[in-house]
Design a protein around this motif. Structure first.
Motif, PDB file in Angstrom:
ATOM      1  N   LEU A 131      -6.190  18.548 117.285  1.00  0.00           N
ATOM      2  CA  LEU A 131      -6.340  18.245 115.859  1.00  0.00           C
ATOM      3  C   LEU A 131      -7.679  18.759 115.350  1.00  0.00           C
ATOM      4  N   PRO A 132      -7.702  19.302 114.128  1.00  0.00           N
ATOM      5  CA  PRO A 132      -8.983  19.760 113.564  1.00  0.00           C
ATOM      6  C   PRO A 132      -9.888  18.577 113.250  1.00  0.00           C
ATOM      7  N   THR A 133     -11.175  18.783 113.436  1.00  0.00           N
ATOM      8  CA  THR A 133     -12.143  17.726 113.139  1.00  0.00           C
ATOM      9  C   THR A 133     -12.395  17.669 111.632  1.00  0.00           C
ATOM     10  N   PRO A 134     -12.185  16.510 110.982  1.00  0.00           N
ATOM     11  CA  PRO A 134     -12.436  16.410 109.530  1.00  0.00           C
ATOM     12  C   PRO A 134     -13.872  16.779 109.182  1.00  0.00           C
ATOM     13  N   HIS A 135     -14.049  17.489 108.082  1.00  0.00           N
ATOM     14  CA  HIS A 135     -15.386  17.941 107.687  1.00  0.00           C
ATOM     15  C   HIS A 135     -16.322  16.769 107.390  1.00  0.00           C
ATOM     16  N   GLN A 136     -15.744  15.673 106.879  1.00  0.00           N
ATOM     17  CA  GLN A 136     -16.570  14.529 106.488  1.00  0.00           C
ATOM     18  C   GLN A 136     -16.864  13.595 107.657  1.00  0.00           C
ATOM     19  N   LEU A 137     -16.291  13.878 108.835  1.00  0.00           N
ATOM     20  CA  LEU A 137     -16.458  12.952 109.954  1.00  0.00           C
ATOM     21  C   LEU A 137     -17.930  12.764 110.352  1.00  0.00           C
ATOM     22  N   PRO A 138     -18.752  13.837 110.471  1.00  0.00           N
ATOM     23  CA  PRO A 138     -20.163  13.614 110.831  1.00  0.00           C
ATOM     24  C   PRO A 138     -20.889  12.710 109.835  1.00  0.00           C
TER      25      PRO A 138
ATOM     26  N   LEU B 114     -19.478  10.330 108.070  1.00  0.00           N
ATOM     27  CA  LEU B 114     -18.989   8.979 108.345  1.00  0.00           C
ATOM     28  C   LEU B 114     -19.699   8.387 109.561  1.00  0.00           C
ATOM     29  N   VAL B 115     -19.878   9.205 110.594  1.00  0.00           N
ATOM     30  CA  VAL B 115     -20.588   8.732 111.790  1.00  0.00           C
ATOM     31  C   VAL B 115     -22.033   8.384 111.448  1.00  0.00           C
ATOM     32  N   ALA B 116     -22.652   9.201 110.588  1.00  0.00           N
ATOM     33  CA  ALA B 116     -24.044   8.945 110.204  1.00  0.00           C
ATOM     34  C   ALA B 116     -24.180   7.589 109.527  1.00  0.00           C
ATOM     35  N   TRP B 117     -23.281   7.288 108.598  1.00  0.00           N
ATOM     36  CA  TRP B 117     -23.371   6.003 107.893  1.00  0.00           C
ATOM     37  C   TRP B 117     -22.931   4.850 108.782  1.00  0.00           C
ATOM     38  N   THR B 118     -22.037   5.131 109.736  1.00  0.00           N
ATOM     39  CA  THR B 118     -21.702   4.100 110.732  1.00  0.00           C
ATOM     40  C   THR B 118     -22.926   3.747 111.560  1.00  0.00           C
ATOM     41  N   GLY B 119     -23.671   4.769 111.979  1.00  0.00           N
ATOM     42  CA  GLY B 119     -24.904   4.519 112.729  1.00  0.00           C
ATOM     43  C   GLY B 119     -25.923   3.773 111.892  1.00  0.00           C
TER      44      GLY B 119
ATOM     45  N   SER C 275     -31.269   8.483 115.141  1.00  0.00           N
ATOM     46  CA  SER C 275     -30.111   9.345 115.393  1.00  0.00           C
ATOM     47  C   SER C 275     -29.232   9.443 114.146  1.00  0.00           C
ATOM     48  N   ALA C 276     -29.041   8.322 113.452  1.00  0.00           N
ATOM     49  CA  ALA C 276     -28.228   8.341 112.223  1.00  0.00           C
ATOM     50  C   ALA C 276     -28.881   9.183 111.143  1.00  0.00           C
ATOM     51  N   ARG C 277     -30.209   9.110 111.054  1.00  0.00           N
ATOM     52  CA  ARG C 277     -30.932   9.919 110.056  1.00  0.00           C
ATOM     53  C   ARG C 277     -30.755  11.416 110.358  1.00  0.00           C
ATOM     54  N   ALA C 278     -30.875  11.782 111.628  1.00  0.00           N
ATOM     55  CA  ALA C 278     -30.673  13.186 112.012  1.00  0.00           C
ATOM     56  C   ALA C 278     -29.234  13.626 111.743  1.00  0.00           C
ATOM     57  N   CYS C 279     -28.277  12.715 111.949  1.00  0.00           N
ATOM     58  CA  CYS C 279     -26.867  13.045 111.707  1.00  0.00           C
ATOM     59  C   CYS C 279     -26.622  13.266 110.214  1.00  0.00           C
ATOM     60  N   ARG C 280     -27.242  12.448 109.365  1.00  0.00           N
ATOM     61  CA  ARG C 280     -27.094  12.649 107.919  1.00  0.00           C
ATOM     62  C   ARG C 280     -27.650  14.001 107.493  1.00  0.00           C
ATOM     63  N   GLU C 281     -28.789  14.385 108.088  1.00  0.00           N
ATOM     64  CA  GLU C 281     -29.385  15.663 107.742  1.00  0.00           C
ATOM     65  C   GLU C 281     -28.475  16.823 108.173  1.00  0.00           C
ATOM     66  N   CYS C 282     -27.932  16.743 109.379  1.00  0.00           N
ATOM     67  CA  CYS C 282     -27.020  17.787 109.862  1.00  0.00           C
ATOM     68  C   CYS C 282     -25.775  17.868 108.972  1.00  0.00           C
ATOM     69  N   ALA C 283     -25.213  16.706 108.639  1.00  0.00           N
ATOM     70  CA  ALA C 283     -24.007  16.699 107.807  1.00  0.00           C
ATOM     71  C   ALA C 283     -24.299  17.263 106.426  1.00  0.00           C
ATOM     72  N   ARG C 284     -25.456  16.939 105.889  1.00  0.00           N
ATOM     73  CA  ARG C 284     -25.817  17.450 104.561  1.00  0.00           C
ATOM     74  C   ARG C 284     -25.922  18.976 104.582  1.00  0.00           C
TER      75      ARG C 284
ATOM     76  N   ARG D 213     -22.328  24.055 112.392  1.00  0.00           N
ATOM     77  CA  ARG D 213     -21.174  23.154 112.560  1.00  0.00           C
ATOM     78  C   ARG D 213     -21.134  22.596 113.973  1.00  0.00           C
ATOM     79  N   GLU D 214     -21.391  23.462 114.958  1.00  0.00           N
ATOM     80  CA  GLU D 214     -21.382  22.994 116.349  1.00  0.00           C
ATOM     81  C   GLU D 214     -22.505  21.982 116.596  1.00  0.00           C
ATOM     82  N   LEU D 215     -23.671  22.259 116.035  1.00  0.00           N
ATOM     83  CA  LEU D 215     -24.792  21.330 116.186  1.00  0.00           C
ATOM     84  C   LEU D 215     -24.516  19.995 115.498  1.00  0.00           C
ATOM     85  N   THR D 216     -23.874  20.045 114.347  1.00  0.00           N
ATOM     86  CA  THR D 216     -23.575  18.807 113.614  1.00  0.00           C
ATOM     87  C   THR D 216     -22.594  17.934 114.412  1.00  0.00           C
TER      88      THR D 216
END
Length: 225
Positions: free
Chosen positions: A152-159, A161-166, A210-219, A77-80
């Motif tokens: 505020l807690p960080t939403p679980h789906q936020l990473p 969302l960032v991945a697809w934004t990237g 970077s977006a590809r790596a973010c999608r992998e982390c989020a997955r 979670r911290e890495l994501t």
């Protein structure tokens, strides 16, 4: 007669297994693994009867700290979050460059007495809107995972969302590079537009990776243990 075998160091084996299970920015991951190794060595030293941790103490320290399956989700979670911030920061820093490229192309074109075709200008306006929306979402993600995360807690789906934004920003950069190339041919301002297109492709590659790596982390994070 078989050769004698040496049992692996429990701490090093545990750290290696955890490192293999994690996905995320290399530098952050290395720091986390190093901190874990030092913590386990200190714990084993406290559990050992001698000055240096023995094999039994190392195994006990690993057992008390938790298995890879137990501790990996919190590390992941911290890495994501770190990867999401890395991607959002890249979008925030690079997208303004896209606007600068178009501004320079239009300025250069105007100085030579030519104008970009209306269709190209309309297309650029739409790309600008997409890029601006991506930059806005990236800024919001940085705030949500930075200063606002204290309250505020960080939403679980936020990473994700960032991945697809990237990914969206990367596509906008790729299309912009092609449009800049086309515009340079149509408006005869090829030196500046071509250079801007080449640099835009380079930035596209950086954000896409970077977006590809973010999608992998989020997955991995959403899949859970």
């Amino acid at each position: 007669m078989s050769a004698p075998t040496t049992e692996a160091d429990p701490i090093e084996a545990h750290v290696a297994d955890l490192s293999a299970a994690l996905h995320g920015p290399v530098r952050v991951k290395s720091r986390m693994v190093m901190d874990l190794r030092e913590g386990l060595i200190d714990a084993a030293r406290d559990l050992s009867h001698g000055r240096e941790p023995d094999h039994h103490a190392a195994r006990q320290a690993v057992r008390e700290f938790g298995t890879v399956a137990e501790i990996a989700p919190s590390f992941q979670r911290e890495l994501t979050i770190a990867q999401a911030r890395h991607t959002a920061r890249a979008v925030m820093l690079i997208v303004p460059f896209l606007f600068l490229c178009w501004h320079l192309a239009e300025t250069w074109d105007g100085s030579t007495g030519h104008q970009l075709p209306d269709l190209v200008q309309l297309f650029v306006a739409h790309l600008g809107g997409i890029a601006a929306s991506a930059a806005f979402l990236a800024g919001a993600a940085l705030a949500a995972t930075g200063a606002l995360a204290r309250w505020l807690p960080t939403p679980h789906q936020l990473p994700l969302l960032v991945a697809w934004t990237g990914t969206t920003a990367a596509v906008a950069l790729a299309v912009s590079a092609l449009t800049l190339t086309l515009a340079s041919v149509l408006a005869t301002n090829w030196p500046l537009s071509t250079l801007a297109g080449v640099v835009t492709i380079a930035f596209h590659t950086r954000i896409a990776a970077s977006a590809r790596a973010c999608r992998e982390c989020a997955r991995v994070t959403l899949a859970g243990p």
